[in-house]
Design a protein around this motif. Structure first.
Motif, mmCIF file in Angstrom:
data_model
loop_
_atom_site.group_PDB
_atom_site.id
_atom_site.type_symbol
_atom_site.label_atom_id
_atom_site.label_comp_id
_atom_site.label_asym_id
_atom_site.label_seq_id
_atom_site.Cartn_x
_atom_site.Cartn_y
_atom_site.Cartn_z
ATOM 1 N N LYS A 1 6.472 1.296 4.602
ATOM 2 C CA LYS A 1 7.445 0.211 4.754
ATOM 3 C C LYS A 1 7.301 -0.497 6.094
ATOM 4 N N ASN B 1 1.440 -4.739 4.874
ATOM 5 C CA ASN B 1 1.799 -6.112 4.506
ATOM 6 C C ASN B 1 1.022 -6.572 3.271
ATOM 7 N N LYS B 2 0.285 -5.647 2.702
ATOM 8 C CA LYS B 2 -0.453 -5.881 1.459
ATOM 9 C C LYS B 2 -0.651 -4.507 0.811
ATOM 10 N N SER C 1 4.593 -7.022 0.995
ATOM 11 C CA SER C 1 4.831 -5.763 1.692
ATOM 12 C C SER C 1 5.094 -4.638 0.694
ATOM 13 N N TYR C 2 5.164 -3.422 1.202
ATOM 14 C CA TYR C 2 5.451 -2.275 0.347
ATOM 15 C C TYR C 2 6.847 -2.397 -0.268
ATOM 16 N N SER C 3 7.804 -2.864 0.511
ATOM 17 C CA SER C 3 9.172 -3.051 -0.006
ATOM 18 C C SER C 3 9.177 -4.087 -1.137
ATOM 19 N N GLU C 4 8.437 -5.180 -0.958
ATOM 20 C CA GLU C 4 8.342 -6.199 -2.015
ATOM 21 C C GLU C 4 7.657 -5.621 -3.262
#
Length: 69
Positions: A42, A46-47, A62-65
């Protein structure tokens, strides 16, 4: 300027993990890493690239996205 890391937080205590994360966040090059550490993912990713059944899938966020999708 490329770092490739395989499970860089394994066997680190919390303090050491925080020091490593801070150093990697300040690193100006590219970092490719494999990790199961969700906090690390997190804070740093960013990828996201997912490898599943011999296929590679790239998610540009991102990991959250990635988790929200």
């Amino acid at each position: 300027n490329l770092l490739i890391l395989d499970e860089p937080t394994n066997h680190l205590d919390i303090g050491s993990r925080e020091v490593l994360l801070d150093a990697l966040q300040r690193y100006e090059g590219t970092i490719m890493f494999v990790s199961h550490d969700r906090i690390f993912l997190k804070e740093l990713a960013n990828k996201v690239m997912l490898v599943d059944k011999g296929e590679i899938y790239q998610f540009p966020g991102s990991y959250s996205e990635y988790l929200n999708r």
